[in-house]
Write a protein that holds these residues in place. Structure first.
Motif, PDB file in Angstrom:
ATOM      1  N   PRO A 129       0.269  -0.784  -0.053  1.00 21.62           N
ATOM      2  CA  PRO A 129      -0.065  -0.083   0.101  1.00 21.62           C
ATOM      3  C   PRO A 129       0.250   1.571   0.076  1.00 21.62           C
ATOM      4  O   PRO A 129       2.157   0.561   0.161  1.00 21.62           O
ATOM      5  CB  PRO A 129      -0.873   0.067   1.687  1.00 21.62           C
ATOM      6  CG  PRO A 129      -0.033  -1.150   2.508  1.00 21.62           C
ATOM      7  CD  PRO A 129       0.699  -2.203   1.221  1.00 21.62           C
ATOM      8  N   ARG A 130       0.057   2.146  -0.361  1.00 27.96           N
ATOM      9  CA  ARG A 130       1.054   3.835  -0.464  1.00 27.96           C
ATOM     10  C   ARG A 130       0.246   4.302   1.362  1.00 27.96           C
ATOM     11  O   ARG A 130      -0.205   3.780   1.833  1.00 27.96           O
ATOM     12  CB  ARG A 130       0.305   5.050  -0.997  1.00 27.96           C
ATOM     13  CG  ARG A 130       0.260   4.451  -3.066  1.00 27.96           C
ATOM     14  CD  ARG A 130      -0.130   5.339  -3.719  1.00 27.96           C
ATOM     15  NE  ARG A 130      -0.241   6.534  -4.074  1.00 27.96           N
ATOM     16  CZ  ARG A 130      -1.085   7.288  -4.139  1.00 27.96           C
ATOM     17  NH1 ARG A 130      -2.037   7.539  -3.347  1.00 27.96           N
ATOM     18  NH2 ARG A 130       0.003   8.221  -3.908  1.00 27.96           N
ATOM     19  N   VAL A 131       1.106   4.418   2.143  1.00 30.27           N
ATOM     20  CA  VAL A 131       1.563   4.707   3.266  1.00 30.27           C
ATOM     21  C   VAL A 131       1.725   6.071   3.858  1.00 30.27           C
ATOM     22  O   VAL A 131       2.861   6.372   3.183  1.00 30.27           O
ATOM     23  CB  VAL A 131       2.231   3.680   4.252  1.00 30.27           C
ATOM     24  CG1 VAL A 131       1.678   2.421   3.994  1.00 30.27           C
ATOM     25  CG2 VAL A 131       3.758   3.409   4.302  1.00 30.27           C
ATOM     26  N   GLY A 132       1.683   6.919   4.552  1.00 26.37           N
ATOM     27  CA  GLY A 132       1.587   8.476   5.429  1.00 26.37           C
ATOM     28  C   GLY A 132       1.536   8.160   6.645  1.00 26.37           C
ATOM     29  O   GLY A 132       1.105   6.962   7.044  1.00 26.37           O
ATOM     30  N   PRO A 133       1.753   9.243   7.127  1.00 24.01           N
ATOM     31  CA  PRO A 133       1.663   9.873   8.440  1.00 24.01           C
ATOM     32  C   PRO A 133      -0.495  10.075   8.741  1.00 24.01           C
ATOM     33  O   PRO A 133      -0.385   9.145   9.252  1.00 24.01           O
ATOM     34  CB  PRO A 133       2.267  11.320   8.691  1.00 24.01           C
ATOM     35  CG  PRO A 133       2.594  11.560   7.122  1.00 24.01           C
ATOM     36  CD  PRO A 133       2.513  10.257   6.616  1.00 24.01           C
ATOM     37  N   SER A 134      -1.039  10.418   7.347  1.00 28.73           N
ATOM     38  CA  SER A 134      -1.981  10.588   7.842  1.00 28.73           C
ATOM     39  C   SER A 134      -2.930  10.123   6.079  1.00 28.73           C
ATOM     40  O   SER A 134      -4.247   9.922   5.777  1.00 28.73           O
ATOM     41  CB  SER A 134      -2.613  11.752   7.876  1.00 28.73           C
ATOM     42  OG  SER A 134      -2.201  12.382   9.273  1.00 28.73           O
ATOM     43  N   GLY A 135      -1.989   9.081   5.328  1.00 28.60           N
ATOM     44  CA  GLY A 135      -3.087   8.764   4.142  1.00 28.60           C
ATOM     45  C   GLY A 135      -3.383   9.748   3.699  1.00 28.60           C
ATOM     46  O   GLY A 135      -3.570   9.560   1.925  1.00 28.60           O
ATOM     47  N   ILE A 136      -2.656  11.324   3.803  1.00 31.07           N
ATOM     48  CA  ILE A 136      -2.561  12.156   2.369  1.00 31.07           C
ATOM     49  C   ILE A 136      -1.446  12.163   1.602  1.00 31.07           C
ATOM     50  O   ILE A 136      -0.192  12.979   2.150  1.00 31.07           O
ATOM     51  CB  ILE A 136      -3.239  13.303   3.772  1.00 31.07           C
ATOM     52  CG1 ILE A 136      -4.114  13.016   4.395  1.00 31.07           C
ATOM     53  CG2 ILE A 136      -2.986  14.661   2.551  1.00 31.07           C
ATOM     54  CD1 ILE A 136      -4.432  14.072   5.272  1.00 31.07           C
ATOM     55  N   PRO A 137      -2.027  12.323   0.551  1.00 32.07           N
ATOM     56  CA  PRO A 137      -1.071  12.109  -0.262  1.00 32.07           C
ATOM     57  C   PRO A 137      -0.415  14.005  -0.911  1.00 32.07           C
ATOM     58  O   PRO A 137      -1.192  14.684  -0.423  1.00 32.07           O
ATOM     59  CB  PRO A 137      -1.779  11.898  -2.045  1.00 32.07           C
ATOM     60  CG  PRO A 137      -3.165  12.648  -1.965  1.00 32.07           C
ATOM     61  CD  PRO A 137      -3.481  12.322  -0.272  1.00 32.07           C
ATOM     62  N   LEU A 138       0.562  14.205  -1.320  1.00 32.11           N
ATOM     63  CA  LEU A 138       0.785  15.259  -1.833  1.00 32.11           C
ATOM     64  C   LEU A 138      -0.030  16.832  -2.469  1.00 32.11           C
ATOM     65  O   LEU A 138      -0.251  17.832  -2.205  1.00 32.11           O
ATOM     66  CB  LEU A 138       2.157  15.722  -2.278  1.00 32.11           C
ATOM     67  CG  LEU A 138       3.523  15.722  -1.557  1.00 32.11           C
ATOM     68  CD1 LEU A 138       3.944  14.425  -0.812  1.00 32.11           C
ATOM     69  CD2 LEU A 138       5.143  15.886  -1.829  1.00 32.11           C
ATOM     70  N   SER A 139      -0.636  15.627  -3.294  1.00 29.94           N
ATOM     71  CA  SER A 139      -1.772  16.202  -4.410  1.00 29.94           C
ATOM     72  C   SER A 139      -3.344  15.699  -4.176  1.00 29.94           C
ATOM     73  O   SER A 139      -2.741  15.416  -3.611  1.00 29.94           O
ATOM     74  CB  SER A 139      -1.271  16.552  -5.653  1.00 29.94           C
ATOM     75  OG  SER A 139      -1.401  14.889  -6.086  1.00 29.94           O
ATOM     76  N   GLY A 140      -3.970  15.731  -5.574  1.00 31.48           N
ATOM     77  CA  GLY A 140      -4.977  15.200  -5.181  1.00 31.48           C
ATOM     78  C   GLY A 140      -5.512  14.212  -5.234  1.00 31.48           C
ATOM     79  O   GLY A 140      -5.961  14.005  -5.626  1.00 31.48           O
ATOM     80  N   SER A 141      -4.164  13.168  -5.538  1.00 32.69           N
ATOM     81  CA  SER A 141      -4.481  11.732  -5.965  1.00 32.69           C
ATOM     82  C   SER A 141      -4.982  11.069  -4.668  1.00 32.69           C
ATOM     83  O   SER A 141      -5.549  11.653  -3.915  1.00 32.69           O
ATOM     84  CB  SER A 141      -3.198  11.020  -6.083  1.00 32.69           C
ATOM     85  OG  SER A 141      -2.409  10.882  -5.695  1.00 32.69           O
ATOM     86  N   ALA A 142      -5.086   9.571  -5.367  1.00 33.82           N
ATOM     87  CA  ALA A 142      -6.121   8.951  -4.717  1.00 33.82           C
ATOM     88  C   ALA A 142      -5.326   8.630  -3.064  1.00 33.82           C
ATOM     89  O   ALA A 142      -3.733   8.525  -3.037  1.00 33.82           O
ATOM     90  CB  ALA A 142      -6.070   7.223  -4.986  1.00 33.82           C
ATOM     91  N   GLN A 143      -6.205   8.867  -2.319  1.00 37.05           N
ATOM     92  CA  GLN A 143      -5.210   8.444  -0.376  1.00 37.05           C
ATOM     93  C   GLN A 143      -4.681   7.038  -0.081  1.00 37.05           C
ATOM     94  O   GLN A 143      -5.236   5.754  -1.003  1.00 37.05           O
ATOM     95  CB  GLN A 143      -7.201   8.438   0.378  1.00 37.05           C
ATOM     96  CG  GLN A 143      -8.030   9.537   0.296  1.00 37.05           C
ATOM     97  CD  GLN A 143      -6.940  11.210   1.082  1.00 37.05           C
ATOM     98  OE1 GLN A 143      -6.379  10.952   2.586  1.00 37.05           O
ATOM     99  NE2 GLN A 143      -6.923  11.796   0.737  1.00 37.05           N
ATOM    100  N   GLY A 144      -4.031   7.026   0.437  1.00 36.44           N
ATOM    101  CA  GLY A 144      -3.203   5.293   0.841  1.00 36.44           C
ATOM    102  C   GLY A 144      -3.913   4.688   2.565  1.00 36.44           C
ATOM    103  O   GLY A 144      -4.517   6.169   3.084  1.00 36.44           O
ATOM    104  N   HIS A 145      -2.522   4.483   2.998  1.00 35.18           N
ATOM    105  CA  HIS A 145      -2.805   3.992   4.694  1.00 35.18           C
ATOM    106  C   HIS A 145      -2.476   4.721   5.543  1.00 35.18           C
ATOM    107  O   HIS A 145      -1.092   5.277   5.238  1.00 35.18           O
ATOM    108  CB  HIS A 145      -2.604   2.269   4.213  1.00 35.18           C
ATOM    109  CG  HIS A 145      -2.066   2.282   5.662  1.00 35.18           C
ATOM    110  ND1 HIS A 145      -2.838   1.167   6.486  1.00 35.18           N
ATOM    111  CD2 HIS A 145      -1.383   1.724   6.634  1.00 35.18           C
ATOM    112  CE1 HIS A 145      -2.535   0.721   7.543  1.00 35.18           C
ATOM    113  NE2 HIS A 145      -1.721   1.510   7.659  1.00 35.18           N
ATOM    114  N   THR A 146      -3.297   4.837   6.493  1.00 35.33           N
ATOM    115  CA  THR A 146      -2.822   6.101   7.417  1.00 35.33           C
ATOM    116  C   THR A 146      -2.036   4.974   8.754  1.00 35.33           C
ATOM    117  O   THR A 146      -2.164   3.809   8.700  1.00 35.33           O
ATOM    118  CB  THR A 146      -3.694   6.746   8.532  1.00 35.33           C
ATOM    119  OG1 THR A 146      -4.084   7.660   7.462  1.00 35.33           O
ATOM    120  CG2 THR A 146      -3.398   7.283   9.520  1.00 35.33           C
TER     121      THR A 146
END
Length: 373
Positions: A129-146
């Motif tokens: 999965p795409r993961v991040g601190p809040s699942g928020i991408p830099l731009s408006g693409s699909a959300q990821g896993h928090t």
């Protein structure tokens, strides 16, 4: 100023030794990390070793490798970017370090996790999965896993294991990639970190993830093994983004990292000559040094008459003089200067600059980066 005097000045300023932890550098020139995707399957081969060795032989004091993926399923987004885990990749990196040392240089791997900038379904692990601190991408693409607390622990462990491997492979230190909107930076930036636990909130709290990575790496390596931290205000495709709007905010961000064990801050800017805050001529690296007392590396379109983004997009970069750089380094605004595209294009850039052969410098033409060796 005559050409002879300019050459002497460059030599006097740049050929000064400098120490980072237990590492003694012969000069102030650093090769900046630049991704090339020349490592099929994530394994650096003999061509990668030769590529870095040529820059070391050409007079670069310290080489920082292209970003290398740590051992986490979601760390990468290409199977041609080198990884820093697995027996095959580490054997390749050992050979790289040996080649650079044989050429008289020093080298550190940049350890990297791309976080939410990972493309869905991309290699090296397509179903990660795409993961991040809040699942928020830099731009408006699909959300990821928090990321959960367990996820955070796993990533910290991956960086720690890579740091220990770097020392075991014979490298001279490590750099942690905390810039340009990748995972560590996603925790630092309020736009991508909306957490309401201890890893989110004000700028100091948002630093906790990075600080824990630094502290864990510091414990995993020898006390004098240098740890560099690359940071930036700007993010990929978000060039006006800022972590800190004032020196006070920058200090709140840098102080915990310095205390955790960072030996030097590598401050990435698009134009090294621009002041970071109103009321002072200091650039980002200058402020980082002033606020923390730590060594700093500056970078940003050095040796080009247009900024590196324009060159990357295909505009020709002509060689510009480095008088402004020398003036800043003469007053020790920052300690080291990293060279990117100019050195990527010309392996002998450092030697030519240091020995007055500026008439031999090679302009950077468009669309060349994919074939450079």
């Amino acid at each position: 100023m005559t050409s002879s005097n300019a050459s002497t000045r460059a030599s006097d300023v740049l050929v000064r030794p400098f120490s980072l932890g237990g590492l003694d550098l012969p000069n102030r020139i650093v090769m900046a990390p630049m991704t090339r995707e020349f490592s099929p399957g994530g394994v650096p081969g003999a061509d990668v070793a030769a590529y870095y060795a040529r820059r070391a032989a050409g007079g670069v004091g310290l080489i920082i490798t292209e970003g290398t993926y740590v051992d986490h399923a979601s760390a990468g987004t290409s199977d041609r970017v080198p990884r820093f885990h697995g027996a095959d990749a580490l054997a390749g990196w050992t050979a790289v370090a040996e080649a650079v040392h044989a050429a008289g240089g020093a080298i550190m791997p940049q350890l990297w996790h791309v976080g939410m900038t990972r493309a869905a379904g991309a290699p090296p692990i397509a179903d990660a999965p795409r993961v991040g601190p809040s699942g928020i991408p830099l731009s408006g693409s699909a959300q990821g896993h928090t990321m959960t607390l367990s996820d955070i622990d796993d990533v910290i462990a991956a960086f720690t294991t890579a740091a220990a491997a770097a020392e075991a492979c014979g490298f001279d230190g490590i750099e942690l990639h905390g810039a340009h909107g990748y995972l560590i930076d996603q925790f630092l930036w309020s736009h991508t970190n909306r957490r309401d636990d201890s890893y989110g909130g004000d700028i100091t709290s948002r630093t906790r993830f990075a600080t824990e990575i630094v502290a864990a790496c510091r414990k995993a390596v020898s006390p004098d093994f240098p740890i560099l931290f690359r940071m930036s205000q700007w993010k990929s495709d978000h060039y006006q983004a800022r972590l800190a709007e004032s020196p006070a905010e920058l200090e709140a961000f840098l102080t915990p990292l310095a205390a955790a064990g960072v030996d030097a801050f590598h401050c990435s800017t698009r134009r090294f000559w621009l002041p970071e805050f109103e009321g002072s001529e200091l650039n980002l690296a200058g402020w980082a040094k002033k606020l923390t007392g730590k060594a700093t590396i500056s970078v940003g379109s050095v040796g080009l008459d247009n900024e590196f983004i324009e060159v990357f997009q295909g505009r020709t970069g002509r060689v510009s003089d480095i008088t402004g750089l020398l003036e800043r380094m003469e007053r020790d605004e920052f300690d080291l200067i990293a060279i990117g595209r100019a050195l990527l294009n010309d392996p002998l850039w450092a030697d030519k600059i240091l020995h007055g052969r500026t008439n031999e410098l090679t302009p950077i033409g468009p669309h060349k980066f994919a074939t450079l060796r």
